[in-house]
Design a protein around this motif. Structure first.
Motif, PDB file in Angstrom:
ATOM      1  N   GLU A 278      -4.007   4.303   4.548  1.00 15.73           N
ATOM      2  CA  GLU A 278      -5.221   3.498   4.607  1.00 15.73           C
ATOM      3  C   GLU A 278      -5.169   2.284   3.678  1.00 15.73           C
ATOM      4  O   GLU A 278      -5.692   1.216   4.013  1.00 15.73           O
ATOM      5  CB  GLU A 278      -6.451   4.358   4.315  1.00 15.73           C
ATOM      6  CG  GLU A 278      -6.652   5.495   5.312  1.00 15.73           C
ATOM      7  CD  GLU A 278      -6.744   5.049   6.766  1.00 15.73           C
ATOM      8  OE1 GLU A 278      -7.229   3.914   7.022  1.00 15.73           O
ATOM      9  OE2 GLU A 278      -6.337   5.818   7.669  1.00 15.73           O
ATOM     10  N   THR A 279      -4.545   2.411   2.516  1.00 16.73           N
ATOM     11  CA  THR A 279      -4.401   1.253   1.626  1.00 16.73           C
ATOM     12  C   THR A 279      -3.517   0.196   2.286  1.00 16.73           C
ATOM     13  O   THR A 279      -3.821  -1.008   2.237  1.00 16.73           O
ATOM     14  CB  THR A 279      -3.798   1.677   0.276  1.00 16.73           C
ATOM     15  OG1 THR A 279      -4.612   2.694  -0.315  1.00 16.73           O
ATOM     16  CG2 THR A 279      -3.713   0.492  -0.677  1.00 16.73           C
TER      17      THR A 279
ATOM     18  N   ASN B 185      -5.657  -1.476   5.071  1.00 18.18           N
ATOM     19  CA  ASN B 185      -6.696  -2.357   4.549  1.00 18.18           C
ATOM     20  C   ASN B 185      -6.114  -3.645   3.967  1.00 18.18           C
ATOM     21  O   ASN B 185      -6.675  -4.737   4.141  1.00 18.18           O
ATOM     22  CB  ASN B 185      -7.533  -1.633   3.500  1.00 18.18           C
ATOM     23  CG  ASN B 185      -8.408  -0.548   4.104  1.00 18.18           C
ATOM     24  OD1 ASN B 185      -8.799  -0.630   5.266  1.00 18.18           O
ATOM     25  ND2 ASN B 185      -8.702   0.489   3.327  1.00 18.18           N
ATOM     26  N   ASN B 186      -4.995  -3.530   3.283  1.00 21.08           N
ATOM     27  CA  ASN B 186      -4.367  -4.720   2.716  1.00 21.08           C
ATOM     28  C   ASN B 186      -3.746  -5.601   3.799  1.00 21.08           C
ATOM     29  O   ASN B 186      -3.719  -6.835   3.672  1.00 21.08           O
ATOM     30  CB  ASN B 186      -3.322  -4.335   1.674  1.00 21.08           C
ATOM     31  CG  ASN B 186      -3.944  -3.940   0.348  1.00 21.08           C
ATOM     32  OD1 ASN B 186      -5.054  -4.351   0.026  1.00 21.08           O
ATOM     33  ND2 ASN B 186      -3.243  -3.126  -0.424  1.00 21.08           N
TER      34      ASN B 186
ATOM     35  N   GLY C 140       0.814  -1.200   0.000  1.00 20.28           N
ATOM     36  CA  GLY C 140       0.000   0.000   0.000  1.00 20.28           C
ATOM     37  C   GLY C 140       0.848   1.250   0.000  1.00 20.28           C
ATOM     38  O   GLY C 140       1.781   1.372   0.805  1.00 20.28           O
ATOM     39  N   ASN C 141       0.524   2.184  -0.894  1.00 24.13           N
ATOM     40  CA  ASN C 141       1.331   3.391  -1.052  1.00 24.13           C
ATOM     41  C   ASN C 141       0.842   4.564  -0.224  1.00 24.13           C
ATOM     42  O   ASN C 141       1.303   5.694  -0.403  1.00 24.13           O
ATOM     43  CB  ASN C 141       1.381   3.794  -2.529  1.00 24.13           C
ATOM     44  CG  ASN C 141       2.058   2.733  -3.385  1.00 24.13           C
ATOM     45  OD1 ASN C 141       2.802   1.894  -2.883  1.00 24.13           O
ATOM     46  ND2 ASN C 141       1.787   2.753  -4.681  1.00 24.13           N
ATOM     47  N   ASP C 142      -0.099   4.315   0.665  1.00 18.51           N
ATOM     48  CA  ASP C 142      -0.555   5.333   1.608  1.00 18.51           C
ATOM     49  C   ASP C 142      -1.069   4.622   2.856  1.00 18.51           C
ATOM     50  O   ASP C 142      -1.213   3.392   2.868  1.00 18.51           O
ATOM     51  CB  ASP C 142      -1.661   6.210   0.994  1.00 18.51           C
ATOM     52  CG  ASP C 142      -2.857   5.394   0.535  1.00 18.51           C
ATOM     53  OD1 ASP C 142      -3.632   4.931   1.390  1.00 18.51           O
ATOM     54  OD2 ASP C 142      -3.016   5.205  -0.691  1.00 18.51           O
TER      55      ASP C 142
END
Length: 415
Positions: A22-23, A26-27, A18-20
């Motif tokens: 929240e991503t 979530n991942n 994830g590049n931020d």
């Protein structure tokens, strides 16, 4: 000495899953693996041919050409993650003394990618000394901290912590201490690493520290599994904004959690191997919990260092057992390097973020790929495998250990 309280008011993440912020979160909850065949260089002849690289990341969307020309990847990652954390924290430097805001960053290898490229070009150029004028500032391990400061106008304390794979927690601990001692009101901290290069992969492979499961890279990082065979390299950055509690309250800041304890010890045992009984690791946890005014029975979630090496994973379990004994307690454990790979000096930073978000959202991420727990793990030690676990997390703890015998533990508590 009266110590001020310290809280986390901003988070930024740039990771293989994830590049931020929240991503990434979530991942992690979904149990996504970041491992795949290496694309950064041709690894065909290497024993380990996979790693956890960043995915679909375009740095030109974050930094201009001048920034890119003068920075190594590890600094670029630091700037991107710190930008997100600073925006998340939402403080206005115009209303503050710039000397009250500092940067304490971490990296184990610094600009190894730049160093490797420049030396290779020299060797291939018949010895012609055609080095870039940016060669030295690009590979310096302190440069990420310096450029975060330069980019934002922060004029307070500024340096880089280095303690191998314990670096992320070391940087956070130092930031915690300087704020509570009254040396700053806000410090940007965390770590970044860009170690997916031929020299780095080759060096760690030569040490037989890395997994060789080339046919199934997504399943290669298997912490605590009886069949684990080494770690998987990862890259990226994690950034936290630490702030004095009253200062955060006064400006109405969002607070993720409070930093309540931190400690470091040394194994004094071996250059690269952890103490087989986990003595240094156990003492780091004891000291961090003592500083927090807590015991291991108060901890809801432990994000372990657990890299998926045969010796290291059990050493950490012995350290935990040293604190727990034979008692059955509420502590839940997960090893998130199973998803992100091992980000070396940035590992502690992204794992601290997972602890903070576990407190925020009342759920802990899983350990993936672990299907057959090592029988040496005591029955009263609960390792969360397979899928994320909804859990009221009031206290979370994170361990990191590094070559040279460095042990660093951070404790977070809900506010």
């Amino acid at each position: 000495m009266m110590h001020r309280r310290v809280v986390v008011t901003g988070i930024g993440a740039l990771t293989p899953i994830g590049n931020d912020r929240e991503t990434f979160w979530n991942n992690a909850l979904a149990g996504v693996s970041g491992a795949a065949k290496i694309t950064r260089f041709d690894a065909t002849l290497f024993k380990t041919q996979f790693a956890c690289e960043l995915k679909d990341f375009d740095v030109t969307k974050h930094l201009d050409r001048a920034d890119l020309k003068r920075t190594d990847l590890y600094t670029q990652y630091a700037l991107v993650a710190s930008d997100e954390a600073i925006k998340d924290a939402g403080f206005d430097l115009k209303t503050m003394d710039p000397f009250d805001v500092g940067v304490i960053w971490g990296s184990a290898q610094g600009g190894m990618d730049t160093y490797e490229q420049q030396v290779t070009e020299f060797a291939q150029g018949n010895g012609q000394p055609r080095y870039s004028p940016f060669f030295v500032p690009k590979f310096l391990v302190n440069m990420a901290a310096g450029l975060i400061s330069l980019r934002n106008g922060y004029m307070g304390i500024n340096y880089t912590a280095v303690s191998a794979c314990a670096t992320g927690n070391t940087a956070i601990m130092d930031a915690f201490n300087y704020i509570r001692w009254g040396k700053a009101n806000i410090i940007i901290t965390g770590g970044s690493e860009a170690p997916i290069s031929a020299a780095s992969i080759g060096g760690f492979t030569a040490m037989k520290a890395m997994s060789n499961l080339n046919d199934e890279p997504g399943a290669a990082s298997r912490p605590f599994d009886v069949n684990r065979d080494g770690f998987v390299m990862g890259e990226g950055a994690g950034a936290l904004v630490l702030e004095e509690y009253e200062h955060a309250l006064a400006r109405g800041a969002k607070i993720y959690a409070e930093v309540v304890g931190a400690a470091m010890t040394a194994d004094a045992y071996h250059m690269t191997s952890t103490h087989p009984e986990g003595l240094g690791a156990a003492q780091a946890m004891k000291l961090a919990l003592k500083e927090a005014g807590l015991s291991i029975a108060d901890v809801d979630y432990l994000n372990t260092h657990a890299t998926s090496t045969p010796v290291g994973d059990l050493s950490e379990i012995k350290a935990v057992t040293n604190l727990v004994g034979d008692e059955k307690i509420k502590l839940k454990i997960s090893a998130t390097k199973s998803m992100t790979g091992h980000l070396l000096g940035a590992a502690g930073a992204i794992e601290a973020i997972l602890c903070l978000l576990a407190i925020r959202d009342k759920v802990i991420p899983p350990t993936i790929n672990t299907t057959a727990l090592d029988p040496a793990i005591p029955e009263n030690i609960t390792i969360v495998t397979g899928s994320s676990l909804p859990l009221q997390v009031d206290v979370a703890m994170s361990n990191t250990f590094g070559f040279g015998g460095h042990n660093a533990t951070i404790v977070f508590k809900a506010v």
